[in-house]
Design a protein around this motif. Sequence first.
Motif, short mmCIF file in Angstrom:
data_model
loop_
_atom_site.label_atom_id
_atom_site.label_comp_id
_atom_site.label_asym_id
_atom_site.label_seq_id
_atom_site.Cartn_x
_atom_site.Cartn_y
_atom_site.Cartn_z
N LEU A 1 0.83 -1.21 0.00
CA LEU A 1 0.00 0.00 0.00
C LEU A 1 0.87 1.26 0.00
CD1 LEU A 1 -2.85 -1.04 2.47
CD2 LEU A 1 -2.96 -0.88 -0.01
N VAL A 2 1.97 1.21 0.74
CA VAL A 2 2.90 2.35 0.74
C VAL A 2 3.48 2.53 -0.66
CG1 VAL A 2 5.07 3.25 1.66
CG2 VAL A 2 3.44 2.14 3.19
N VAL B 1 2.16 1.68 -3.53
CA VAL B 1 1.14 2.25 -4.41
C VAL B 1 1.14 3.77 -4.27
CG1 VAL B 1 -1.38 2.51 -4.69
CG2 VAL B 1 -0.36 0.24 -4.48
N TYR B 2 1.20 4.24 -3.03
CA TYR B 2 1.18 5.67 -2.80
C TYR B 2 2.37 6.35 -3.48
CZ TYR B 2 0.48 10.14 -0.70
OH TYR B 2 0.26 11.48 -0.54
N VAL C 1 -5.49 10.77 2.21
CA VAL C 1 -4.88 9.57 2.77
C VAL C 1 -4.69 9.72 4.28
CG1 VAL C 1 -2.84 8.08 2.70
CG2 VAL C 1 -3.79 8.98 0.58
N ALA D 1 -7.93 9.19 5.84
CA ALA D 1 -8.23 7.76 5.77
C ALA D 1 -7.49 6.98 6.84
CB ALA D 1 -7.88 7.22 4.38
N GLY E 1 -2.81 -3.92 6.96
CA GLY E 1 -3.78 -3.38 6.02
C GLY E 1 -3.97 -1.91 6.36
N MET E 2 -4.69 -1.65 7.45
CA MET E 2 -4.83 -0.27 7.92
C MET E 2 -3.47 0.31 8.27
SD MET E 2 -7.40 1.51 7.79
CE MET E 2 -6.82 2.84 8.83
N VAL F 1 -2.02 1.85 5.28
CA VAL F 1 -2.63 3.15 4.99
C VAL F 1 -2.05 4.21 5.93
CG1 VAL F 1 -4.79 4.45 4.91
CG2 VAL F 1 -4.76 2.06 4.19
N ALA G 1 1.51 5.03 4.89
CA ALA G 1 1.49 5.88 3.70
C ALA G 1 1.10 7.30 4.08
CB ALA G 1 0.52 5.31 2.66
#
Lengths: 567, 110
Positions: free
Chosen positions: A21-22, A24-25, A197, A200, A346-347, A350, A353
């Motif tokens: 996820l990081v 992707v950011y 983000v 989020a 998961g979280m 986020v 990121a």
Amino acid sequence: MIIAASDNPLRLDANFIDFGLVAVYFIFVLGIGWLARRQVSSSLDFFLSGRSLPAWVTGLAFISANLGAVEIMGMSANGAQIGMATMHYYWIGAVPAMLFLGVVMMPFYYGSKVRSVPEFMRRRFGTGAHLVNAISFAVAQLLIAGVNLFLLATIVNALLGWPLWVSLVAAAAVVLTYTALGGLSAAIYNEVLQFFVIVAALLPLTIVGLNRVGGVGGLVDNVEESFGTEMLSSWPGESLTGFDSPVWSVIGIVFGLGFVLSFGYWTTNFVEVQRAMASDSITSARTAPVIGSFPKMLIPFVVVVPGIIASVLVPEITALKEGQGDGTVQYNDAILLMIRDLLPNGMLGVALAGLLASFMAGMAANISAFNTVFSYDIWQQYVKKDKPDGYYTRVGRIATIVATVVALFTALLASGYTNLMDYLQTLFGFFNAPLFATFILGMFWKRMTATAGWVGLSAGTIGAVLVAVLSEDALGPLSVGAIPLSGQGASFVAAGTAFVVDILLSVLVTLGTTPKPEQELRGLVYSLTPKSDLVDVAAARLPWWRRPVPLASVSLAIVVGLNFAFL
Amino acid sequence: MSDAPIARPSRSGDDENHTTSDDLAPTPAHAARAFDIRTIIGAVLGIYGVVLLVMGILGAGETAGHHTESEVNLWTGVALTAAALSFLLWVRYRPLLVSTGAEARIDPTD
């Protein structure tokens, strides 16, 4: 500050999904830089996004540029340490000044077509005040960019165990890539993305935290039982000011924080004003800080409140508050410990990121403001005057590279300071409080002279430094302790002194010198500017929620309500 | 190459959005649409939302002891996906208007 060790209490249990996820950011961040590059065809595109962005984008960037590392970690630390009084940094110390900028001052900045705040200074007061302003601003940006970078590296080191230099160089390289490629547009777009983000990451964290302590009622009961009721009331806020008297505490917050420090910061700091200046019309430019004020008044609920939750939920922070900390954890770690304890894989990705984003956006904001002031106000004005436009875009790109390298070294320098909030507030006091005094006097008093401009500014800054040196700890080891002021209280008094000294000297010097000819002041001084230069005629036909003044009134009413609701 | 990370997620995340870009505006505006910040925000939030949603669903069955943890992922996933969809719908119903000058700058073949 944080030692690299495998048993570091902050170490997160991140897995490949979190890192994914990081990643992707980061791909999006660099992609924005790459795409924004294609929109750069002139120096105005590079430094001011070609003045083409809608108000909601510049409005979110306006607060996002300030939602950096210092904000999130420092304010949640304050939440854990002093509680609800921290809200003053938002409701008293930000929103009113943002509204004032949008309603009163923005027409002069945008309407006069200046490209930076120091440039306004030069047109109004000539080169003396301009040099003081441009150089002090540029130096401050490099310092703050370094502080942001240093914090990022220490956090990544603590959370993931990567060596300091790896994250220092990696983060600097990412910021450098997108700001050098896409200029201000890339920085602004990334700030807007970062805002979402961050929300989020922080909103679920707050909700889960509240859930764990038994909801709002449970939080109130827990905090009152452990630390008393003072932590849950925002006024009179002695814990914030460090003053013994509640009356002086309220005066200190309202005038020191709410007026001098905050108006100085929000209305003259080019990092902020630059975002609004990138708007597509004078109405958008005025509406941008007003739009920003709405999320700004809500942000503390996901930044300060988690800090308060941490004080009862995270054992290390509770121990710290009871004076039993073992030195491995500090208040600044409050939000990181919450993330460690409450967020599942998961979280966690986020949140990582979001944190990295806020560090980088903070640094990018400083660098994009620095390169504009350096290129337009220092290089074009004093070094190479009449070059073609493309030359200055190149200067801006080179300035970006140099600034990033300097920030890397500043980051190493910053490791000596522990209480970053105090350190930065002190800097703002030195540079911004006298600026606001000079600007507001200059915008509304046509007689004010150029000499008064630079004399007032220098004397105000010196006054603030003097107070800081005489205080107990405002400048750390440099302070001699001659007057019994410490912490935020010392910053308020230093900024207040700067403001008063600036006004007094400006008035005195003006009376003894010759003013600028009136025709040179059109667009810069209220009484000499036709009303049509300051407002957009088409704006009257917009619905109320797209016009700055009605929207600002709503914002003001809400923020007054919030102050009473959390009295 | 550079367009790929921006444009791809919004298509896989929301098929409607992809088709409308051709319905509502001529092709040059499509290039501009790829650099609408709302599309980018929608894409990032959409990817995060879907990943968290999947983790929440998978985690819910496995670890009974960490029931609340997978709920965090699940509900955040739902919220982020909804937020992403609203951004993409916003782009669809209020497309970015781009002047011909800007198109010329965005379009070149590099």
